[in-house]
Motif scaffolding. Sequence first.
Motif, mmCIF file in Angstrom:
data_model
loop_
_atom_site.group_PDB
_atom_site.id
_atom_site.type_symbol
_atom_site.label_atom_id
_atom_site.label_comp_id
_atom_site.label_asym_id
_atom_site.label_seq_id
_atom_site.Cartn_x
_atom_site.Cartn_y
_atom_site.Cartn_z
ATOM 1 N N GLY A 189 6.642 -23.264 11.051
ATOM 2 C CA GLY A 189 7.019 -21.852 11.155
ATOM 3 C C GLY A 189 6.025 -20.951 10.439
ATOM 4 O O GLY A 189 5.590 -19.925 10.985
ATOM 5 N N ILE B 192 0.747 -19.093 1.580
ATOM 6 C CA ILE B 192 0.904 -19.877 0.341
ATOM 7 C C ILE B 192 1.497 -21.234 0.687
ATOM 8 O O ILE B 192 2.589 -21.311 1.281
ATOM 9 C CB ILE B 192 1.858 -19.157 -0.631
ATOM 10 N N CYS C 121 6.242 -33.872 11.261
ATOM 11 C CA CYS C 121 7.389 -34.792 11.399
ATOM 12 C C CYS C 121 7.489 -35.276 12.838
ATOM 13 O O CYS C 121 7.819 -36.441 13.085
ATOM 14 C CB CYS C 121 8.685 -34.077 11.042
ATOM 15 N N GLU D 183 15.921 -41.322 17.893
ATOM 16 C CA GLU D 183 14.568 -41.648 18.351
ATOM 17 C C GLU D 183 13.960 -42.678 17.397
ATOM 18 O O GLU D 183 13.306 -43.641 17.822
ATOM 19 C CB GLU D 183 13.686 -40.388 18.375
ATOM 20 N N ASP E 257 13.416 -24.118 10.057
ATOM 21 C CA ASP E 257 14.612 -24.898 9.755
ATOM 22 C C ASP E 257 15.533 -24.226 8.742
ATOM 23 O O ASP E 257 16.730 -24.522 8.689
ATOM 24 C CB ASP E 257 14.214 -26.274 9.195
ATOM 25 N N PHE F 98 9.506 -26.646 17.722
ATOM 26 C CA PHE F 98 9.330 -25.681 18.806
ATOM 27 C C PHE F 98 10.110 -24.404 18.506
ATOM 28 O O PHE F 98 9.610 -23.289 18.700
ATOM 29 C CB PHE F 98 9.774 -26.299 20.140
ATOM 30 N N ALA G 196 10.900 -23.261 15.539
ATOM 31 C CA ALA G 196 10.232 -22.583 14.418
ATOM 32 C C ALA G 196 9.042 -21.781 14.938
ATOM 33 O O ALA G 196 8.820 -20.631 14.541
ATOM 34 C CB ALA G 196 9.773 -23.613 13.385
ATOM 35 N N TRP H 189 1.541 -32.295 25.181
ATOM 36 C CA TRP H 189 2.255 -31.236 24.463
ATOM 37 C C TRP H 189 1.860 -31.258 22.989
ATOM 38 O O TRP H 189 1.587 -30.207 22.391
ATOM 39 C CB TRP H 189 3.779 -31.430 24.594
HETATM 40 C C1 LIG Z 1 11.505 -37.653 12.325
HETATM 41 C C2 LIG Z 1 11.391 -36.253 12.867
HETATM 42 C C3 LIG Z 1 11.006 -36.036 14.178
HETATM 43 C C4 LIG Z 1 10.906 -34.732 14.685
HETATM 44 N N1 LIG Z 1 10.537 -34.553 15.991
HETATM 45 C C5 LIG Z 1 10.463 -33.295 16.501
HETATM 46 C C6 LIG Z 1 10.066 -33.080 17.857
HETATM 47 O O1 LIG Z 1 9.798 -34.040 18.604
HETATM 48 N N2 LIG Z 1 9.982 -31.813 18.322
HETATM 49 C C7 LIG Z 1 10.269 -30.730 17.533
HETATM 50 O O2 LIG Z 1 10.177 -29.589 18.007
HETATM 51 N N3 LIG Z 1 10.663 -30.898 16.233
HETATM 52 C C8 LIG Z 1 10.746 -32.134 15.697
HETATM 53 N N4 LIG Z 1 11.113 -32.330 14.379
HETATM 54 C C9 LIG Z 1 11.506 -31.152 13.556
HETATM 55 C C10 LIG Z 1 10.333 -30.365 12.980
HETATM 56 O O3 LIG Z 1 9.442 -31.193 12.289
HETATM 57 C C11 LIG Z 1 10.852 -29.275 12.037
HETATM 58 O O4 LIG Z 1 11.885 -28.590 12.697
HETATM 59 C C12 LIG Z 1 9.750 -28.297 11.678
HETATM 60 O O5 LIG Z 1 8.776 -28.927 10.888
HETATM 61 C C13 LIG Z 1 10.335 -27.093 10.938
HETATM 62 O O6 LIG Z 1 9.314 -26.213 10.560
HETATM 63 P P1 LIG Z 1 9.458 -25.351 9.212
HETATM 64 O O7 LIG Z 1 8.260 -24.468 9.179
HETATM 65 O O8 LIG Z 1 10.804 -24.756 9.133
HETATM 66 O O9 LIG Z 1 9.381 -26.444 8.042
HETATM 67 P P2 LIG Z 1 8.165 -27.397 7.651
HETATM 68 O O10 LIG Z 1 7.329 -27.698 8.816
HETATM 69 O O11 LIG Z 1 8.777 -28.532 6.880
HETATM 70 O O12 LIG Z 1 7.299 -26.532 6.648
HETATM 71 C C14 LIG Z 1 7.797 -26.089 5.403
HETATM 72 C C15 LIG Z 1 6.593 -25.870 4.497
HETATM 73 O O13 LIG Z 1 6.971 -25.035 3.413
HETATM 74 C C16 LIG Z 1 6.313 -25.482 2.263
HETATM 75 N N5 LIG Z 1 7.047 -24.965 1.096
HETATM 76 C C17 LIG Z 1 8.303 -25.283 0.690
HETATM 77 N N6 LIG Z 1 8.604 -24.612 -0.434
HETATM 78 C C18 LIG Z 1 7.529 -23.856 -0.737
HETATM 79 C C19 LIG Z 1 7.230 -22.964 -1.805
HETATM 80 N N7 LIG Z 1 8.098 -22.738 -2.789
HETATM 81 N N8 LIG Z 1 6.013 -22.351 -1.812
HETATM 82 C C20 LIG Z 1 5.102 -22.577 -0.818
HETATM 83 N N9 LIG Z 1 5.336 -23.426 0.199
HETATM 84 C C21 LIG Z 1 6.529 -24.067 0.243
HETATM 85 C C22 LIG Z 1 6.333 -27.009 2.388
HETATM 86 O O14 LIG Z 1 5.344 -27.613 1.579
HETATM 87 C C23 LIG Z 1 6.081 -27.168 3.883
HETATM 88 O O15 LIG Z 1 4.713 -27.314 4.173
HETATM 89 C C24 LIG Z 1 11.208 -33.621 13.844
HETATM 90 C C25 LIG Z 1 11.606 -33.847 12.514
HETATM 91 C C26 LIG Z 1 11.705 -35.141 12.030
HETATM 92 C C27 LIG Z 1 12.135 -35.357 10.600
#
Ligand SMILES: Cc1cc2nc3c(=O)[nH]c(=O)nc-3n(C[C@H](O)[C@H](O)[C@H](O)COP(=O)(O)OP(=O)(O)OC[C@H]3O[C@@H](n4cnc5c(N)ncnc54)[C@H](O)[C@@H]3O)c2cc1C
Length: 421
Positions: free
Chosen positions: A42, A61, A70, A196, A318, A330, A332, A411
């Motif tokens: 995201g 940051i 993931c 999965e 998330d 997707f 996000a 993809w």
């Molecule tokens: C096993 C598995 C399989 C998956 N398969 C799929 C799939 O096939 N298709 C799909 O669409 N999704 C899939 N997902 C889900 C997907 O990975 C997440 O939904 C996605 O990564 C969410 O994005 P995000 O930006 O919310 O969080 P993240 O990608 O986790 O990013 C969060 C970031 O914030 C940073 N952060 C946290 N706190 C701080 C702070 N205080 N200061 C600075 N940085 C910070 C972390 O270090 C991290 O890098 C899967 C997940 C898992 C666990």
Amino acid sequence: MTDWTRRRICCLGGGILMAAAAPHIARGQSRPRVVVIGGGIGGATAARYLADLKTLDVTLIEPKPNHVTCFFSNLYLAGLRSLASLTFGFEALAERHGITVIRNAATAIDATARVVSLQGGSRLAYDRLVLAPGIAFKFGEIDGYDDAAAEVMPHAWNAGPQSDVLRRQLESMEDGGVFAIAAPQNPFRCPPAPYERASLVAYYFKQFKPKSKILILDAKDQFSGQELFQDAWSRHYPGMIEWLPAQFIGKTKGVHVATCSVITESQTFKAAVANVIPPQKAGLIAERAGLTDSTGWCPVDPVTFESTLQPAIHLVGDAIIGGDMPKSAFSANSQAKACAFAIAASLTGSPRFPPHLFNSCYTFLAPDDAFTNAITFAPEGGSIKTVKMFISKVGESAEVRRRMAHQAVGWYSAFTADVFG
Ligand SMILES: Cc1cc2nc3c(=O)[nH]c(=O)nc-3n(C[C@H](O)[C@H](O)[C@H](O)COP(=O)(O)OP(=O)(O)OC[C@H]3O[C@@H](n4cnc5c(N)ncnc54)[C@H](O)[C@@H]3O)c2cc1C
């Protein structure tokens, strides 16, 4: 890394009050400042799309040197992908898109002064803030499970070192062992992913440890894509995967690390390898900044993704309460683009677009058998509702499924290029 990138990617130490730390657009400051916390899916998408508008100063940051996705990490557990192939740096975001990347963690947010504090004491002013901190685990809900226990009974629900621990345990497990997956209650990151994982680990066992078994200890009575998974398990891995729903075993309430046991409300299950996926909530910085409600997740406006609890702070990914949108990469990515355009509209007067919200997932049942879904969403009544949905069906031909698996690989390349530049 070029000199220019090095200047753009920096680690801030203590004590610095970043230039122009005044809360609003300062005299002499040419462009409004947007700070993005979290360089995962995201956050990286939001930073990239904000920077590409060329009208804003964008700072990202992120404490980690790179991001391990993931999605596709279950293929790594099955020995079908390397971890390196799932790892992305932030150089392209800095070099090609002009984002200032700070390798540090945000520790606090002063929403009134519009300042973010970083580890080590630096402070950073913003006009708009975007948070995409992903998930945190509710460790307190599983007795005996904490960061130390996760080194022995990994969750592998953030990809990287945890995925590595689990892969090594699966490799060294003796044939005939039991692999237990404790799956959490809703809502949690990527609803089909535990199943999965069971499918792809079963694929690995079928090749190398055919007497082994997989037990899914579920805190729910049904799960995402259930028919498709159960059909595939009977076709590819008969007798290998057993799913035990909450109505039979109750929720996971504890672990015993020394014996590698998972304790549910009704029974104790001893495993050779245990993958404990705890219940989840929004990333801790969101909670600390008062952006979560009693659910542990962050309420947002479904058009702009601005927090309904604090002004000028937007959240994507998330961590949010996303209505019908699943917690997926997707989703996000799609939320981050809508959020970027809404921020630009309010800071620079660029045109406002209705958000285009979409989710599409590929889920592997075996290396050449994948299913897909594609869903469109729209804001409605303060939430986000499903508009149209396509999902694969039980009984599709092997050729159709092979094509899905092939498309999934395409993809992955296109999607990660969109996110990380
Ligand atoms: C096993 C598995 C399989 C998956 N398969 C799929 C799939 O096939 N298709 C799909 O669409 N999704 C899939 N997902 C889900 C997907 O990975 C997440 O939904 C996605 O990564 C969410 O994005 P995000 O930006 O919310 O969080 P993240 O990608 O986790 O990013 C969060 C970031 O914030 C940073 N952060 C946290 N706190 C701080 C702070 N205080 N200061 C600075 N940085 C910070 C972390 O270090 C991290 O890098 C899967 C997940 C898992 C666990």
